[in-house]
Design an enzyme around this catalytic site. Structure first.
Site, PDB file in Angstrom:
ATOM      1  N   TYR A 131       0.813  -1.213   0.000  1.00 23.91           N
ATOM      2  CA  TYR A 131       0.000   0.000   0.000  1.00 23.91           C
ATOM      3  C   TYR A 131       0.853   1.273   0.000  1.00 23.91           C
ATOM      4  O   TYR A 131       0.305   2.368  -0.013  1.00 23.91           O
ATOM      5  CB  TYR A 131      -0.945   0.012   1.212  1.00 23.91           C
ATOM      6  CG  TYR A 131      -2.108  -0.940   1.071  1.00 23.91           C
ATOM      7  CD1 TYR A 131      -1.919  -2.318   1.196  1.00 23.91           C
ATOM      8  CD2 TYR A 131      -3.390  -0.482   0.787  1.00 23.91           C
ATOM      9  CE1 TYR A 131      -2.974  -3.196   1.055  1.00 23.91           C
ATOM     10  CE2 TYR A 131      -4.453  -1.361   0.649  1.00 23.91           C
ATOM     11  CZ  TYR A 131      -4.244  -2.707   0.788  1.00 23.91           C
ATOM     12  OH  TYR A 131      -5.295  -3.581   0.645  1.00 23.91           O
ATOM     13  N   LYS A 176       4.587 -13.992   4.964  1.00 25.62           N
ATOM     14  CA  LYS A 176       5.090 -14.863   3.895  1.00 25.62           C
ATOM     15  C   LYS A 176       6.598 -14.663   3.804  1.00 25.62           C
ATOM     16  O   LYS A 176       7.150 -14.343   2.733  1.00 25.62           O
ATOM     17  CB  LYS A 176       4.351 -14.522   2.585  1.00 25.62           C
ATOM     18  CG  LYS A 176       4.654 -15.430   1.405  1.00 25.62           C
ATOM     19  CD  LYS A 176       3.916 -16.748   1.366  1.00 25.62           C
ATOM     20  CE  LYS A 176       4.449 -17.637   0.260  1.00 25.62           C
ATOM     21  NZ  LYS A 176       3.864 -18.984   0.212  1.00 25.62           N
ATOM     22  N   ASP A 179      -0.365 -18.452   3.380  1.00 29.19           N
ATOM     23  CA  ASP A 179      -1.086 -19.459   2.605  1.00 29.19           C
ATOM     24  C   ASP A 179      -1.585 -20.583   3.512  1.00 29.19           C
ATOM     25  O   ASP A 179      -2.750 -20.987   3.431  1.00 29.19           O
ATOM     26  CB  ASP A 179      -0.233 -19.973   1.434  1.00 29.19           C
ATOM     27  CG  ASP A 179       1.181 -20.374   1.814  1.00 29.19           C
ATOM     28  OD1 ASP A 179       1.702 -19.897   2.838  1.00 29.19           O
ATOM     29  OD2 ASP A 179       1.783 -21.184   1.087  1.00 29.19           O
ATOM     30  N   ASP A 222      -5.857  -7.488   4.649  1.00 29.88           N
ATOM     31  CA  ASP A 222      -6.975  -7.204   3.761  1.00 29.88           C
ATOM     32  C   ASP A 222      -7.642  -8.505   3.309  1.00 29.88           C
ATOM     33  O   ASP A 222      -8.849  -8.700   3.469  1.00 29.88           O
ATOM     34  CB  ASP A 222      -6.454  -6.431   2.541  1.00 29.88           C
ATOM     35  CG  ASP A 222      -7.545  -6.075   1.557  1.00 29.88           C
ATOM     36  OD1 ASP A 222      -8.580  -5.534   1.990  1.00 29.88           O
ATOM     37  OD2 ASP A 222      -7.368  -6.336   0.353  1.00 29.88           O
ATOM     38  N   ASP A 257     -11.027 -10.628   4.961  1.00 29.13           N
ATOM     39  CA  ASP A 257     -12.173 -10.848   4.086  1.00 29.13           C
ATOM     40  C   ASP A 257     -12.499 -12.342   3.972  1.00 29.13           C
ATOM     41  O   ASP A 257     -13.668 -12.724   3.851  1.00 29.13           O
ATOM     42  CB  ASP A 257     -11.930 -10.248   2.693  1.00 29.13           C
ATOM     43  CG  ASP A 257     -12.471  -8.818   2.591  1.00 29.13           C
ATOM     44  OD1 ASP A 257     -12.549  -8.134   3.629  1.00 29.13           O
ATOM     45  OD2 ASP A 257     -12.832  -8.384   1.477  1.00 29.13           O
TER      46      ASP A 257
END
Ligand SMILES: CC(C)[C@H](C(=O)O)[C@@H](O)C(=O)O
Ligand SMILES: CC(C)[C@H](C(=O)O)[C@@H](O)C(=O)O
Lengths: 323, 323
Positions: free
Chosen positions: B120, B164, B196, B220, B224
């Site tokens: 971002y 990650k 993951d 994010d 969700d």
């Protein structure tokens, strides 16, 4: 024409599921030639290298590679191997099987994950004591190549393009534009979904989606999400496809908790071997293996992860008997 | 001391759910002073700017901001607004409520998402006709600040660090190291999960996790995903917290399909208002609002997304009656 298949077991249950899949392949009497290569934690401990150059070369020179799993060194093994086979797409089907416990039993998805760039391009720097950066790369060429493949893969159906171009405007914008443009040229329908919205929607109703085309990390995370919806990684195969070359691997890891006991579920690897067969144009044999796996899942012996008490060998023999 | 609350409805159902939440806040008689600001698609169409400077300034100067949703301009509105309030953490609870249809009814998670950097940071370039890059930034300072907040937030419990770092070794490695170091200093337990693997595991069993601390994009997508597990975005509040300042918003969007009909579910925004109250140290009132929402969800009228036929106003009044 005989094909050379590189066989890289790696660590943990890789050493159990790969031999099982090779047994299945050998039972088909296709004259495939198997050549073993080493990689993984144990090799690193011994030689200082998780992926010896000769294993890299073996994968690069073989017609196809079957890889099991690596432990701590997973990234050091699988990322160069994907490069060795020049793989531009990672195909990850995520499908729930009848009779196998799944959060969303109606899940039947295929992820086509870009396999060369994005955050995987590997350009990272420590700019100061306080700051590191990673350069995420997206090229039109790689995006188009993936899209060309996708258009052929879906064979008349449409696909979903999943990205985060509302934030990564130039990079994912480039990806999205290239993929949609190629699809348009081929008369293939696409719909666009933001990757966060996809994560919500696929849980609520996975039947909204079929084939998903996405950047590298999105494919990594979202296909693992789909794995969760179908009941875990135990049955998920995958293929890394290059122009002249390919590598097939189960999505699961080394499962250190059960490694060495001979009770690992071999079916994700057997399904990866079915993808290998299809890739080498043994389409009929590929389908026979898939059907055999389905039959065994429906009626046959099961390993502990699927609630049974059969061992790896029993499940493997059951598949071979169904062929 | 009276607090000034900036109120930015935005587009679509933002114009219905924000007035509903303000009604609830006003019914508490705390002497809060509400000041309206404009943002979103309609404002852009009129003025050329999705987020006028005066709205940015209003958010920056108010004690707290309540924001609804924006349409196509969502990123142009919410990302600068998060910056206006100097927000370093985005708090996203994802909790299933009894009686509300959920894929995983046992889900009860809170994501603490880094809110200033990662992908971002906004540094993107077109390097050539074929290539774009994005510079993903991770600093020790932002990671530590998030971790300090997390240690206080969990109040004696541990948290999971999701990242990650096996691929993004320097950037997510820096994030992980900083967060784990701060947690260790505070005697807070952490466990590490790759993003993951988290996506798979949270579907299989969300009760494995409680509080999740993660980089911006991971937060994010994974929050969700959790929204999908609890039955959708309709009930999810969020808070963007800065040192002197904060912004509260439902996680859902503008819902153009039902906008203007007065039937939107106001509860995600009412729960966001409860987070606002807590942030302004009206803890008792905050709990009363939360409890009222729970009671309405269990016994009261419901909007269509939850299978009922009540409108926004009826649900809002039901909450107020329970206070
Ligand atoms: C081991 C890791 C580098 C790898 C990846 O991120 O691609 C794995 O998660 C996978 O999906 O095969
Ligand atoms: C609109 C978008 C920029 C935003 C984000 O990515 O943060 C949204 O998805 C969210 O999570 O609030």
């Amino acid at each position: 024409m005989s094909h050379q298949i590189a066989v890289i077991e790696g660590d943990g249950i890789g050493q159990e599921v790969i031999p099982a899949a090779v047994e299945v392949l050998e039972s088909l009497d296709l004259g495939l030639e198997f050549v073993a290569g080493d990689a993984g934690d144990a090799v690193e401990a011994e030689t200082g290298e998780a992926l010896p150059q000769e294993t890299y070369d073996l994968a690069a020179e073989s017609d196809a590679t079957l890889f099991g799993a690596a432990g701590e060194t997973a990234a050091d093994v699988i990322l160069p191997l994907r490069e060795a086979v020049d793989s531009f797409v990672n195909i990850r089907p995520a499908r729930a099987y009848p009779g196998v416990d799944a959060v969303r039993p109606e899940t039947d998805l295929v992820f086509l994950r870009e396999n060369t760039e994005g955050v995987y391009s590997g350009h990272e720097d420590d700019l100061s004591d306080d700051m590191s950066t990673l350069t995420r790369v997206v090229t039109t060429a790689a995006s188009e190549k993936l899209a060309e493949f996708a258009c052929e893969y879906v064979d008349g159906e449409g696909f979903s393009v999943v990205h985060k171009a509302n934030v990564m405007r130039k990079t994912d914008g480039r990806f999205r534009d290239a993929v949609v443009r190629v699809a348009d040229e081929h008369g293939v329908d696409t719909d666009e979904v933001l990757m966060d919205a996809f994560a919500t929607r696929v849980c609520l109703d996975p039947t909204q989606f079929d084939t998903i085309v996405c950047p590298n990390l999105a494919g990594d995370v979202l296909s693992d999400l789909a794995a969760g919806l179908v009941g875990g990684l135990g049955l998920l195969p995958s293929a890394n496809i290059g122009d002249d070359n390919a590598l097939f691997e189960p999505v699961h890891g080394t499962a250190p908790d059960i490694a060495g006991e001979g009770v690992a579920n071999p079916l994700a690897t057997v399904l990866s071997a079915a993808m290998l067969l299809d890739h080498l144009s043994y389409s009929e044999e590929s389908e026979r293996v898939e059907t055999a796996v389905e039959t065994v899942l429906a009626e046959g012996p099961r390993t502990a992860d699927l609630g049974g008490d059969a061992n790896t060998e029993a499940v493997t023999q059951a598949v071979i008997n169904e062929l």
